[in-house]
Write an enzyme that holds these catalytic residues in place. Structure first.
Site, short mmCIF file in Angstrom:
data_model
loop_
_atom_site.label_atom_id
_atom_site.label_comp_id
_atom_site.label_asym_id
_atom_site.label_seq_id
_atom_site.Cartn_x
_atom_site.Cartn_y
_atom_site.Cartn_z
N GLY A 8 -8.25 6.64 -11.15
CA GLY A 8 -7.91 6.75 -10.27
C GLY A 8 -6.43 7.65 -10.36
N GLN A 12 0.02 7.78 -6.42
CA GLN A 12 1.08 7.96 -6.73
C GLN A 12 1.63 7.55 -8.01
OE1 GLN A 12 4.27 4.65 -5.50
NE2 GLN A 12 5.57 5.83 -5.65
N ILE A 35 -12.06 9.17 -7.49
CA ILE A 35 -13.43 9.08 -6.58
C ILE A 35 -13.55 9.97 -5.25
CG2 ILE A 35 -12.25 8.07 -4.43
CD1 ILE A 35 -14.53 5.96 -4.09
N ARG A 36 -12.50 10.99 -5.12
CA ARG A 36 -12.78 12.62 -4.71
C ARG A 36 -11.45 13.38 -5.61
NH1 ARG A 36 -10.15 9.16 -1.16
NH2 ARG A 36 -12.33 8.61 -0.49
N ASP A 51 -15.83 6.78 -9.83
CA ASP A 51 -15.96 5.88 -8.14
C ASP A 51 -16.64 4.69 -9.12
OD1 ASP A 51 -18.25 4.57 -5.36
OD2 ASP A 51 -16.52 3.49 -7.64
N TYR A 140 -3.90 -9.07 -3.50
CA TYR A 140 -3.27 -8.05 -5.00
C TYR A 140 -2.52 -9.25 -5.73
CZ TYR A 140 -0.31 -4.01 -6.94
OH TYR A 140 0.63 -3.52 -7.55
N LYS A 144 -3.67 -9.19 -9.95
CA LYS A 144 -3.06 -8.80 -10.93
C LYS A 144 -2.77 -9.86 -12.20
CE LYS A 144 -2.15 -4.46 -10.04
NZ LYS A 144 -2.46 -4.33 -10.35
N ILE A 170 7.83 1.60 -6.90
CA ILE A 170 8.30 3.13 -8.24
C ILE A 170 8.45 3.93 -6.89
CG2 ILE A 170 7.46 5.10 -9.22
CD1 ILE A 170 5.50 2.81 -10.35
C1 VAH Z 1 3.26 -2.44 -3.26
N1 VAH Z 1 3.79 -0.16 -4.35
O1 VAH Z 1 3.93 -2.15 -2.65
C2 VAH Z 1 3.01 -1.69 -4.94
C3 VAH Z 1 3.86 -2.74 -5.94
C4 VAH Z 1 5.43 -4.16 -6.62
C5 VAH Z 1 4.70 -3.04 -5.47
O2 VAH Z 1 2.86 -3.53 -6.42
O3 VAH Z 1 2.16 -2.83 -3.62
#
Ligand code: VAH
Length: 319
Positions: A8, A12, A35-36, A51, A140, A144, A170
């Site tokens: 990956g 960013q 992946i590309r 991939d 998400y 995590k 970030i």
């Molecule tokens: C997001 N930039 O906004 C990511 C990050 C803590 C935020 O995990 O999903």
């Protein structure tokens, strides 16, 4: 760390981490993959199309380059994950499972970032503890928390060297983020310089942890180089450097650019996600166990972002 594979690498974090690690360990010792093909990172060191859902190709590359450390940075971020939760689970967890399995077969160390998104509305908001309730309300965040549990499981069950930090939002000036709730804190700088105005999708009083990219990159190296005997935690460490709301960052920029104006057009998905996340983490464990110490704060980061992005527009590198 001697031979590193970044999975990956086009994102960013990955695009800057590739350069950062190549400066430290030598370009030929840091293999970037995505992946590309990604302009830029393919230039000054080995790059492979990968991939990461194809475990056999991942194993082939680990063997081909005699990799001893894998940075797995593959993730669909929070806002994107809410548009495609199944896809987020499949990609985020498929990438991690393949990384953990291949790393176990080859004896590699593994870094997979977690996030403040691993916390939920029931987690303490201020000085969020290292060890506390974690009931995230986004796919998400579920990925995590699951990733943290898997990282610790593979360490305890198979002796795999897995390490991780809970990244805040970030802020960077090389590769734009995509699909994140904290992306506004990057976009605001580009819009301020280009258009002198910005429409913010996150409510004015939404506190979130943020971090400037140089501190994030240092955290990756410092943790992976840390003495394992000193680590009481592994997956995943709270790290913090600054916390602000859209109003605070707007005022910091306006202090430097009086003509800058900001309005709000709230994205309800991002507002709900931001509201479910902590205001500021307690990073005492990272400081005590591996010497975490951020160097950038709101003022110095704002100065640096405006200077670097302003120069890119002046040089015609940004339109
Ligand atoms: C997001 N930039 O906004 C990511 C990050 C803590 C935020 O995990 O999903």
């Amino acid at each position: 760390m001697k031979k590193i594979l970044i999975v990956g690498a086009g994102g960013q974090i990955g695009s800057e981490l590739t350069y950062h690690l190549r400066k430290i360990y030598g370009a030929s010792n840091v293999v970037a993959s995505d992946i590309r093909r990604t302009p830029g990172i393919t230039d000054d060191g080995p790059f492979e199309v990968l991939d990461v859902l194809e475990a056999q190709r991942l194993a082939f590359l680990v063997h081909k380059y005699n990799i001893d450390t894998i940075f797995n940075l593959v993730a669909l971020l929070s806002a994107t994950g809410e548009k495609n939760p199944i896809g987020a689970w499949r990609i985020n967890m498929g990438a991690l499972m393949n990384t953990l399995e291949v790393a176990t077969s080859f004896g590699c160390s593994v870094f997979t970032p977690s996030s403040i998104g691993a916390f939920g509305p029931n987690s303490p908001k201020d000085k969020t503890p290292q060890d506390t309730v974690m009931r995230p309300t986004t796919m998400y965040g579920v990925c995590k928390v699951s990733g943290e549990l898997l990282g610790d499981y593979y360490h305890q069950r198979f002796g795999l060297d897995t390490r991780s930090v809970r990244f805040p939002g970030i802020i960077s000036n090389v590769t734009l983020p995509g699909g994140g709730t904290t992306d506004y804190a990057v976009e605001i700088f580009y819009e301020a310089i280009k258009n002198k105005r910005f429409t913010c999708p996150v409510p004015e009083n939404s506190y979130m942890d943020m971090m400037y990219m140089p501190d994030a990159l240092n955290a990756c190296v410092q943790l992976m180089e840390a003495d394992p005997s000193k680590l009481k935690h592994r997956n995943s460490f709270n790290i913090a450097s600054m916390s602000f709301t859209p109003e605070i960052i707007y005022k910091a920029i306006k202090k430097r650019m009086p003509e800058f104006e900001m309005t709000y057009d709230i994205d309800p998905v991002k507002a709900a996600i931001a509201d479910s996340w902590p205001n500021m983490l307690d990073d005492t464990c990272a400081r005590e166990e591996w010497g975490w110490a951020p160097k950038w704060d709101l003022e110095s980061m704002t100065d640096d972002m405006l200077k670097i992005i302003g120069q890119k527009y002046k040089d015609g590198l940004l339109k």
